[in-house]
Design a protein around this motif. Structure first.
Motif, PDB file in Angstrom:
ATOM      1  N   ARG A 184      36.631 -27.418   8.967  1.00  0.00           N
ATOM      2  CA  ARG A 184      36.747 -26.982  10.361  1.00  0.00           C
ATOM      3  C   ARG A 184      36.587 -25.477  10.485  1.00  0.00           C
ATOM      4  N   GLU A 185      37.210 -24.732   9.566  1.00  0.00           N
ATOM      5  CA  GLU A 185      37.099 -23.271   9.604  1.00  0.00           C
ATOM      6  C   GLU A 185      35.645 -22.843   9.407  1.00  0.00           C
ATOM      7  N   MET A 186      34.966 -23.495   8.477  1.00  0.00           N
ATOM      8  CA  MET A 186      33.587 -23.133   8.172  1.00  0.00           C
ATOM      9  C   MET A 186      32.670 -23.384   9.365  1.00  0.00           C
ATOM     10  N   VAL A 187      32.798 -24.546   9.962  1.00  0.00           N
ATOM     11  CA  VAL A 187      31.965 -24.872  11.118  1.00  0.00           C
ATOM     12  C   VAL A 187      32.284 -23.920  12.269  1.00  0.00           C
ATOM     13  N   THR A 188      33.561 -23.619  12.464  1.00  0.00           N
ATOM     14  CA  THR A 188      33.945 -22.679  13.514  1.00  0.00           C
ATOM     15  C   THR A 188      33.305 -21.313  13.287  1.00  0.00           C
ATOM     16  N   ASP A 189      33.310 -20.851  12.046  1.00  0.00           N
ATOM     17  CA  ASP A 189      32.683 -19.567  11.733  1.00  0.00           C
ATOM     18  C   ASP A 189      31.192 -19.583  12.051  1.00  0.00           C
ATOM     19  N   ILE A 190      30.522 -20.669  11.702  1.00  0.00           N
ATOM     20  CA  ILE A 190      29.073 -20.751  11.930  1.00  0.00           C
ATOM     21  C   ILE A 190      28.766 -20.765  13.428  1.00  0.00           C
ATOM     22  N   LEU A 191      29.544 -21.521  14.182  1.00  0.00           N
ATOM     23  CA  LEU A 191      29.355 -21.538  15.627  1.00  0.00           C
ATOM     24  C   LEU A 191      29.672 -20.173  16.237  1.00  0.00           C
ATOM     25  N   ALA A 192      30.745 -19.560  15.770  1.00  0.00           N
ATOM     26  CA  ALA A 192      31.128 -18.252  16.301  1.00  0.00           C
ATOM     27  C   ALA A 192      30.060 -17.202  16.009  1.00  0.00           C
ATOM     28  N   ALA A 193      29.347 -17.378  14.895  1.00  0.00           N
ATOM     29  CA  ALA A 193      28.287 -16.428  14.550  1.00  0.00           C
ATOM     30  C   ALA A 193      27.080 -16.545  15.470  1.00  0.00           C
ATOM     31  N   GLY A 194      26.989 -17.657  16.229  1.00  0.00           N
ATOM     32  CA  GLY A 194      25.915 -17.773  17.203  1.00  0.00           C
ATOM     33  C   GLY A 194      25.073 -19.025  17.131  1.00  0.00           C
ATOM     34  N   VAL A 195      25.439 -19.991  16.278  1.00  0.00           N
ATOM     35  CA  VAL A 195      24.705 -21.253  16.229  1.00  0.00           C
ATOM     36  C   VAL A 195      25.120 -22.121  17.409  1.00  0.00           C
ATOM     37  N   ASP A 196      24.142 -22.667  18.102  1.00  0.00           N
ATOM     38  CA  ASP A 196      24.371 -23.520  19.267  1.00  0.00           C
ATOM     39  C   ASP A 196      24.740 -24.928  18.800  1.00  0.00           C
ATOM     40  N   PRO A 197      25.931 -25.435  19.149  1.00  0.00           N
ATOM     41  CA  PRO A 197      26.330 -26.771  18.681  1.00  0.00           C
ATOM     42  C   PRO A 197      25.405 -27.877  19.168  1.00  0.00           C
ATOM     43  N   ALA A 198      24.702 -27.649  20.273  1.00  0.00           N
ATOM     44  CA  ALA A 198      23.784 -28.667  20.785  1.00  0.00           C
ATOM     45  C   ALA A 198      22.506 -28.752  19.952  1.00  0.00           C
ATOM     46  N   ARG A 199      22.290 -27.755  19.099  1.00  0.00           N
ATOM     47  CA  ARG A 199      21.064 -27.722  18.308  1.00  0.00           C
ATOM     48  C   ARG A 199      21.345 -27.745  16.812  1.00  0.00           C
ATOM     49  N   ALA A 200      22.507 -28.269  16.421  1.00  0.00           N
ATOM     50  CA  ALA A 200      22.886 -28.292  15.012  1.00  0.00           C
ATOM     51  C   ALA A 200      23.605 -29.592  14.690  1.00  0.00           C
ATOM     52  N   THR A 201      23.306 -30.152  13.529  1.00  0.00           N
ATOM     53  CA  THR A 201      23.967 -31.363  13.036  1.00  0.00           C
ATOM     54  C   THR A 201      24.803 -30.983  11.829  1.00  0.00           C
ATOM     55  N   PHE A 202      26.120 -31.013  11.981  1.00  0.00           N
ATOM     56  CA  PHE A 202      27.042 -30.716  10.886  1.00  0.00           C
ATOM     57  C   PHE A 202      27.490 -32.028  10.244  1.00  0.00           C
ATOM     58  N   TYR A 203      27.515 -32.075   8.909  1.00  0.00           N
ATOM     59  CA  TYR A 203      27.963 -33.318   8.280  1.00  0.00           C
ATOM     60  C   TYR A 203      28.703 -33.047   6.981  1.00  0.00           C
ATOM     61  N   LEU A 204      29.638 -33.956   6.675  1.00  0.00           N
ATOM     62  CA  LEU A 204      30.455 -33.856   5.466  1.00  0.00           C
ATOM     63  C   LEU A 204      29.774 -34.626   4.343  1.00  0.00           C
ATOM     64  N   GLN A 205      29.421 -33.924   3.302  1.00  0.00           N
ATOM     65  CA  GLN A 205      28.631 -34.491   2.204  1.00  0.00           C
ATOM     66  C   GLN A 205      29.285 -35.720   1.583  1.00  0.00           C
ATOM     67  N   LEU A 257      32.156 -32.731  16.393  1.00  0.00           N
ATOM     68  CA  LEU A 257      30.833 -32.335  15.917  1.00  0.00           C
ATOM     69  C   LEU A 257      30.601 -32.829  14.492  1.00  0.00           C
ATOM     70  N   ILE A 258      31.615 -32.715  13.648  1.00  0.00           N
ATOM     71  CA  ILE A 258      31.474 -33.157  12.261  1.00  0.00           C
ATOM     72  C   ILE A 258      31.328 -34.674  12.194  1.00  0.00           C
ATOM     73  N   VAL A 259      32.130 -35.395  12.966  1.00  0.00           N
ATOM     74  CA  VAL A 259      32.049 -36.865  12.964  1.00  0.00           C
ATOM     75  C   VAL A 259      30.677 -37.330  13.459  1.00  0.00           C
ATOM     76  N   ASP A 260      30.258 -36.821  14.595  1.00  0.00           N
ATOM     77  CA  ASP A 260      28.960 -37.234  15.154  1.00  0.00           C
ATOM     78  C   ASP A 260      27.819 -36.867  14.211  1.00  0.00           C
ATOM     79  N   GLY A 261      27.882 -35.668  13.648  1.00  0.00           N
ATOM     80  CA  GLY A 261      26.824 -35.233  12.751  1.00  0.00           C
ATOM     81  C   GLY A 261      26.774 -36.036  11.472  1.00  0.00           C
ATOM     82  N   THR A 262      27.943 -36.407  10.956  1.00  0.00           N
ATOM     83  CA  THR A 262      27.987 -37.198   9.723  1.00  0.00           C
ATOM     84  C   THR A 262      27.414 -38.587   9.953  1.00  0.00           C
TER      85      THR A 262
END
Length: 352
Positions: A64-85, A305-310
């Motif tokens: 959660r912290e990692m994804v939050t950092d990436i979004l905070a840096a400027g990645v648009d959640p509507a244009r990114a698929t986050f998933y748990l390996q 976001l993580i659930v949907d992306g996974t």
């Protein structure tokens, strides 16, 4: 695929820092609008060096912290698929099939693996760490990634992926695109200790989520020119981490040039140079902090976001694995055995 796919990500070992930003995140922010973007939370890769029960128990929080950092840096959640390996077991199946397409001596030539083992305090190379580039190849190829933004350490890993993709396509037919790398403008960032690259394990980082006072304390404690005992002693700019950070983060080029000139001439103290850097870094981090605060206020956003992306990624990987097994002939082997068994059952039934 009508739009080329990008695959990138990090191991969930904690909050991201300025080294991550210059090495990969800045590229992701710039590129994710252009490509269909998959962001892996690489917890299986984490196990190669950090695999205690405590490490594993921290994965969900760190993810959660990692994804939050990436979004905070400027990645648009509507244009990114986050998933748990680790939630996509088919990646492990693909890893098993790909590992036969590369040799041990080839993997031993990947320079960063020994560095990773040393940083993790490993006296001997774990099997999983030696195979790190193969699992990374499975990550990239399972979604048919075509571009991979990389920092300095991962460039050699992606070259292994390219070799595996070409080898598979040669043996079994064209299934995988051969991914291209996109290098960061700044390959790596030296840590605040001025000796090694910025790394959480070395304790020489400035995190993207650090508050202004924390940033200032870190900057004021940074390593500079050890031969400069007074402000009127000419100092060395080259290799000085304070100026390396100014070069990367300070948009006021005239100010940077002035500080360098006065530093070399012994007409400015380390304190003033560091004070200006602290102001620069906090100005750079302010919008990231503001976006982080909004994301954290939206309860459940990152988890969903993580659930949907996974779930979306697992469907993609399953399709890829079916294609891979069909190309290799593995599906046909079992079908032949099953058909013979069925014919034998019918024949036995007819005799009775």
């Amino acid at each position: 695929m009508s739009v080329a796919r990008m695959l990138t990500g990090d191991r969930p070992t904690g909050r991201l820092h300025l080294g991550h930003y210059v090495g990969s995140i800045a590229n992701r922010v710039r590129l994710h609008q252009r490509y269909e973007s998959f962001f892996i939370i690489a917890d299986l890769h984490m196990l190669t060096t950090r695999n205690t029960r405590e490490d594993i128990a921290a994965v969900s929080r760190n993810a959660r912290e990692m994804v939050t950092d990436i979004l905070a840096a400027g990645v648009d959640p509507a244009r990114a698929t986050f998933y748990l390996q680790s939630a996509i077991p088919e990646v492990g199946d693909l890893n098993t099939l790909l590992q036969n397409l590369v040799t041990v001596p080839r993997l031993e030539r990947v320079p960063s693996l020994k560095d990773m083992a040393r940083a993790a305090g490993k006296e001997e190379m774990p099997y999983g760490l030696l195979g790190y580039p193969v699992l990374q190849a499975a990550d990239i190829l399972c979604v048919k990634g075509q571009v991979v933004p990389v920092g300095k350490d991962n460039a050699a890993h992606v070259e292994v992926t390219r070799e595996i993709a070409r080898r598979f396509n040669h043996l079994y037919g064209e299934v995988f695109p051969v991914p291209e790398t996109i290098a960061a403008e700044t390959p790596s960032l030296v840590g605040t200790d001025g000796r090694r690259k910025m790394s959480k394990s070395l304790g020489n980082t400035i995190s993207l989520s650090a508050d202004a006072d924390t940033v200032r304390r870190a900057v004021m404690g940074m390593y500079t020119d050890p031969n400069r005992v007074r402000a009127d002693v000419p100092g060395t700019v080259e290799g000085n981490p304070v100026f390396a950070y100014h070069d990367v983060f300070n948009p006021d080029r005239a100010q940077v040039a002035d500080l360098k000139e006065r530093y070399r001439a012994g007409r400015v103290g380390d304190v003033e140079v560091k004070e200006q850097l602290a102001v620069t870094l906090n100005r750079f981090l302010d919008p990231i902090r503001e976006r982080r605060a909004r994301i954290e206020a939206d309860t459940g956003l990152v988890d969903q976001l993580i659930v949907d992306g996974t779930e979306r990624t697992r469907a993609e990987v399953r399709r890829t694995l079916v294609e891979v097994r069909r190309a290799m002939g593995l599906t046909g082997a079992y079908q032949q055995v099953r058909r013979r068994a069925e014919r034998a059952r019918r024949a036995a039934g007819a005799r009775t």
